[in-house]
Structures are given as C-alpha cells and as structure tokens.
Design an enzyme around this catalytic site. Structure first.
Site, mmCIF file in Angstrom:
data_model
loop_
_atom_site.group_PDB
_atom_site.id
_atom_site.type_symbol
_atom_site.label_atom_id
_atom_site.label_comp_id
_atom_site.label_asym_id
_atom_site.label_seq_id
_atom_site.Cartn_x
_atom_site.Cartn_y
_atom_site.Cartn_z
ATOM 1 N N TYR A 78 44.017 61.116 -1.667
ATOM 2 C CA TYR A 78 44.593 60.062 -2.517
ATOM 3 C C TYR A 78 45.336 59.041 -1.669
ATOM 4 O O TYR A 78 45.244 57.834 -1.891
ATOM 5 C CB TYR A 78 45.545 60.662 -3.559
ATOM 6 C CG TYR A 78 46.017 59.630 -4.549
ATOM 7 C CD1 TYR A 78 45.300 59.401 -5.722
ATOM 8 C CD2 TYR A 78 47.147 58.853 -4.289
ATOM 9 C CE1 TYR A 78 45.698 58.426 -6.614
ATOM 10 C CE2 TYR A 78 47.548 57.866 -5.179
ATOM 11 C CZ TYR A 78 46.828 57.657 -6.350
ATOM 12 O OH TYR A 78 47.220 56.686 -7.225
ATOM 13 N N THR A 131 34.145 30.710 -10.533
ATOM 14 C CA THR A 131 34.454 31.110 -11.913
ATOM 15 C C THR A 131 35.662 32.056 -11.999
ATOM 16 O O THR A 131 36.652 31.744 -12.668
ATOM 17 C CB THR A 131 33.220 31.779 -12.535
ATOM 18 O OG1 THR A 131 32.776 32.816 -11.656
ATOM 19 C CG2 THR A 131 32.099 30.776 -12.746
ATOM 20 N N ASP A 221 38.844 32.185 0.599
ATOM 21 C CA ASP A 221 37.867 33.043 -0.075
ATOM 22 C C ASP A 221 36.744 33.271 0.936
ATOM 23 O O ASP A 221 35.871 32.429 1.131
ATOM 24 C CB ASP A 221 37.347 32.370 -1.347
ATOM 25 C CG ASP A 221 36.313 33.248 -2.059
ATOM 26 O OD1 ASP A 221 35.772 34.170 -1.423
ATOM 27 O OD2 ASP A 221 36.038 32.993 -3.243
ATOM 28 N N ARG A 388 23.882 28.227 -13.084
ATOM 29 C CA ARG A 388 25.127 27.762 -12.475
ATOM 30 C C ARG A 388 25.278 26.294 -12.863
ATOM 31 O O ARG A 388 24.965 25.384 -12.118
ATOM 32 C CB ARG A 388 25.102 27.905 -10.943
ATOM 33 C CG ARG A 388 25.123 29.341 -10.460
ATOM 34 C CD ARG A 388 26.484 29.994 -10.337
ATOM 35 N NE ARG A 388 27.032 30.618 -11.501
ATOM 36 C CZ ARG A 388 27.897 31.642 -11.475
ATOM 37 N NH1 ARG A 388 28.271 32.190 -10.348
ATOM 38 N NH2 ARG A 388 28.414 32.127 -12.568
HETATM 39 N N1 F0G Z 1 34.387 34.353 -4.705
HETATM 40 C C1 F0G Z 1 33.103 33.979 -4.570
HETATM 41 C C2 F0G Z 1 32.776 32.793 -3.739
HETATM 42 C C3 F0G Z 1 32.100 34.719 -5.210
HETATM 43 O O1 F0G Z 1 30.828 34.334 -5.066
HETATM 44 C C4 F0G Z 1 32.460 35.825 -5.999
HETATM 45 C C5 F0G Z 1 31.455 36.597 -6.706
HETATM 46 C C6 F0G Z 1 33.813 36.172 -6.105
HETATM 47 C C7 F0G Z 1 34.752 35.408 -5.431
HETATM 48 C C8 F0G Z 1 34.286 37.329 -6.948
HETATM 49 O O2 F0G Z 1 33.981 38.510 -6.346
HETATM 50 O O3 F0G Z 1 32.358 39.596 -7.925
HETATM 51 O O4 F0G Z 1 33.469 40.889 -6.108
HETATM 52 O O5 F0G Z 1 34.764 40.139 -8.059
HETATM 53 N N2 F0G Z 1 30.312 36.167 -6.912
HETATM 54 C C9 F0G Z 1 29.201 36.855 -7.549
HETATM 55 C C10 F0G Z 1 28.019 35.925 -7.580
HETATM 56 C C11 F0G Z 1 29.518 37.469 -8.858
HETATM 57 O O6 F0G Z 1 27.001 36.317 -8.162
HETATM 58 O O7 F0G Z 1 28.086 34.846 -7.011
HETATM 59 P P1 F0G Z 1 33.628 39.860 -7.162
#
Ligand code: F0G
Length: 470
Positions: A78, A131, A221, A388
C-alpha cells in the site's frame, strides 16, 4: 545508369511482432445497426464491432516485452512500493522534475493542479484548450484563455510550430486582468486539438522569460512531449544533432510543473502523474491526492503499472522509436492527401485530422459535420475515429452558447506499435471511398446532451432531408 540522388527512406519499425489479437469482421448491415444503437457516437460503439480502432492513442498502445516483464515486478505494498521510487527516479532523469505524484490518468493530475493553483476569478492562458484540462480549470473557478498563434486555427497553414504561444496575446490578457489573476500558463506539447502540432523551444524560452518577468508559473501538459521533441529535432535550427531524449529534458526543464497522461507517449494502458519542482506545491499535492486518487506513493496506480510506466518512459524517447511512430502517422496522412482530401497541415505527431468542415461543406456546423463524418466512416469501413469539432468544444460556461471552433475535424488517431502499414493503406482507401460519397452524408442532432464533456456520452439522430415536394 542514372544516379539515384534523392531516394526516400522508409520509417521501418524498430521491433517485431510476438503476439497478435484477432479482429472480428463485420458486415455493412451490422455496422449500420451498431452505429444507430450507439446514438451515432463512436465512443458508444462496442470495441468488438470495430475493425481498425483509431478512436484514440490513449491507453491503446502495445507494451513491449520489457514492459510486460515489468508487470511481474510489481510491488503491491500500500505504501512505499519500490516501483514508485523507480518511477520517481525515471521522471527526474528523463523529465527533470524532482517530485512525482502518481495519478490514475492525466485528468487526475489536472484536477490536483487546478485545485492547488487556481482561485475563483483567475484566468488560465493556454496554447489551445484540451477538453478535460479546461473543464478542471473551470471547475476550480478559472476561465481558460486561448493564446496560441492564429495560424493554429487555420487547418491549411503550413507553420512548422503551430503550437507556439502568441506572447502579445499574453500581454493583452495581463493588461486587462492583471498578472495576479494569472496563476500559470498551461502549455501542451504537441497540441492535440490543433492537430498534434508542436511548440518550438525558441518560443518556450521566450515564454519562460515572460513568465519570470510577470511572476507566473508554467504548467506543462507533457502528454505527447516526445513527439514534440521529434519535430524540434527535425525542424528547429540548432537541434538536428541533439537526441530526442535531450530535447525532451530541455523542454521539461523550462517549465515548473507537469501533468501527464502516461497512456500516450509512455505506452501504458493506464496511468498518469503530476510532476513538480516546488516542495510546497508537492506537499499540497500529497494532501489532495489522498482524497481523490490514493496514497501519494501510488495515486491510483498498481505497483506493476508504475513499473511498466517507468520502462515506457525510457522507450518513448528513443530516436528510432519516435521516428517510426511519427513516420507511420505521416505515411497515412500523405496517402490521404494524395487522394485530394483536405487534412490538417502539417501532418501532426499522433493522428491525421480530416477537415470535416471542408469535406462536408454542404452541412452547417450546427449539424455537426465531424460527428457525421466519423459515423459515416464507421459504417463504410468498420474504422472508428473521433470527432474533434463543435461537439467536443461544448458550450460557454457563462452564456450556455455552443462554441463553434474554427477547426471542425475528424481525428484518425494511431495507437503506438499496434497497426501495420497495410492497415494504414486500408484506412486511406476507406477515407477516399467516403470522400467520393460525401454528398450523401447527412447531419446529426442531439437527442441526449450530457452537461459536461458531452462528446463522450452524447447521443444523436440522423437529420435526413425532407423529400422534395412537387
Ligand atoms: N491532455 C491531453 C493533451 C490529452 O490528449 C489528454 C487525453 C489528457 C490531457 C487527459 O488525459 O485521458 O489520461 O485523463 N486525451 C485522450 C485523447 C483522451 O483521446 O486525446 P487522460
């Protein structure tokens, strides 16, 4: 014999196939029923009804034998699992960040950093929205502000670094709201919603200077940082002789913290993290992670998954790997382009984006051309893609108005190390077939619209035109 001077070199894969997963073939009638049952939303299809799955590159890549072996070394304690310490050391070695807080996936880290840094009424500039990232900023009381260069909103502009930030837009924001209302700038490497477009190191260095002058942090990011580094190596003067590994490190070292969806670049099926340099922010993250994810040494991940992730990080920055990965995406994009079909240019790192707005220019954006094209492509070929455009963009949180983004796209997203060149040929041929029939594609209307991230679970019906009256 004529001398061959400009022979093109292919992007052969630096691996061979050890195990395969068999696919079910479906008929057109079965697919028509399946898409209807799914409310014309490719997220709601069952995966076994899909032939080539280009919905996403997230969690869908093939792990290496080394990563699978790593699963057997899971220390499922854990607290204080040795896999956590391994992961932490890899993060510092490859990405420069001193502290690692594992999370179940990227959005878990976005939740933590948004809650830690954003106060109600703050503004968070970014190089285009993502998103889940924007939603967490809004849930914490912030407002996202787009500061990407204008070229990024034009699908045909050939700018080599469409992920760059327009510093003048940042100045503008600070003039309007004051720097104390801007806790950080959120920078994505290889901007997903712009078409997988990179940011340059030159621009990032300028941004670093601007942020230092205004006492603003940079949160990175880093979901597709290795792909971004490949484009820098290829396109940015002075970087041709640097390795992808070195460039990745340099990018990360220019930023203060990072959110990471490990399901992309790092080729694991689940996982993510928040990475930081500031010990005070790390303490705050450790306090919050136990509320939402798990103890700070596992954050929702199994020990074995942290091990596979550490190995995936090492594999993701190998030059041969990334050349083949982006090479395959480019192969598909060039094939589709040769058919005269409009796509986002330059071809990005993780996907080929069809310009659905142009392809279905008989449909207004209110009839969701990209959603319609994704559904039609599935019926035609069993290939699953993702919208998209206006559906993904959602509604303005204050006015409730639909956002109508300039980019109305269908994303053909390539998982890493999964499909072959012949699969890519089939995809290009199927897209060409649907392009030939584009005038027969009807628009869609919502029958169920979820209040948040509506693209995941929204349902639609087909808007079939009224028969002409005489
Ligand atoms: N940032 C970017 C640029 C992403 O493309 C995604 C996820 C996330 C953050 C969030 O990460 O899914 O691990 O929680 N993108 C996926 C896609 C869902 O299909 O582009 P996550």
């Amino acid at each position: 014999m004529p001398k061959r001077t400009s022979r093109r070199h292919s992007w052969a894969e630096p691996y061979k196939i050890k195990m395969v997963e068999l696919l079910k073939m479906t008929t057109r009638v079965e697919r028509q029923q399946a898409i209807k049952d799914a409310g014309f939303n490719t997220f709601l299809l069952r995966s076994e009804d899909v032939y080539i799955d280009l919905l996403t590159d997230s969690g869908t890549s093939a792990m290496s034998d080394d990563q699978w072996a790593g699963l057997m070394k899971g220390d499922e304690a854990y607290a204080g699992s040795r896999n956590f310490y391994n992961l932490r050391d890899f993060v510092e070695e490859y990405y420069s960040y001193k502290f690692t807080v594992p999370t179940h996936q990227g959005r878990g880290a976005e939740n933590l950093i948004s809650q830690i840094l954003i106060k109600p009424g703050d503004y968070i500039p970014g190089n285009m929205y993502f998103t889940t990232t924007r939603l967490h900023q809004e849930l914490a009381g912030g407002t996202f502000v787009d500061v990407i260069i204008d070229e990024a909103h034009d699908s045909q502009d050939p700018h080599p670094f469409k992920g760059d930030v327009d510093i003048a837009k940042l100045d503008d924001l600070v003039r309007k709201v004051g720097a104390d209302k801007v806790p950080y700038v959120c920078i994505a490497t290889c901007v997903n919603m712009a078409g997988g477009q990179p940011i340059s190191l030159g621009n990032l260095k300028q941004l670093r200077q601007w942020c230092d002058e205004h006492n603003v942090l940079i949160v990175h990011d880093m979901t597709r940082v290795a792909e971004n580094a490949f484009f820098i190596q290829e396109r940015e003067p002075g970087y041709a002789s640097k390795s992808v590994k070195e460039i990745v490190y340099e990018i990360c070292a220019l930023t203060d913290a990072a959110t990471f969806s490990a399901k992309k670049d790092a080729m694991v099926n689940i996982g993510g993290m928040l990475a930081l340099n500031d010990p005070e922010l790390y303490d705050k993250a450790c306090n919050l992670v136990v509320v939402y994810e798990g103890l700070h040494t596992y954050g929702g991940m199994a020990g074995r998954d942290m091990e596979a992730l550490a190995i995936g990080i090492r594999e993701s920055v190998q030059d041969d790997h990334i050349r083949a990965r982006v090479g395959q995406v480019r192969y598909l994009g060039e094939h589709i382009e040769q058919e005269g079909i409009p796509i986002v240019k330059p071809i990005g790192g993780h996907a080929v984006f069809l310009d659905a707005g142009q392809i279905l220019n008989h449909l207004p954006q209110t009839m969701f051309p990209a959603q319609s094209l994704a559904a039609a492509l599935y019926v035609e070929s069993g290939i699953r893609s993702m919208e998209r455009g206006a559906v993904s963009a959602g509604r303005n949180k204050e006015t409730g108005e639909n956002y109508m983004p300039k980019l109305e796209l269908v994303r053909l997203t390539i998982p890493r190390r999964v499909y072959t060149q012949a699969h890519m040929d089939i995809v290009a041929e199927s897209v060409a077939e649907i392009y030939d029939q584009r005038h027969d594609v009807h628009g869609l209307k919502f029958t169920y619209e979820p209040p948040m991230l509506r693209f995941f679970q929204g349902r639609f019906e087909a808007l079939v035109p009224e028969p002409a009256t005489v």
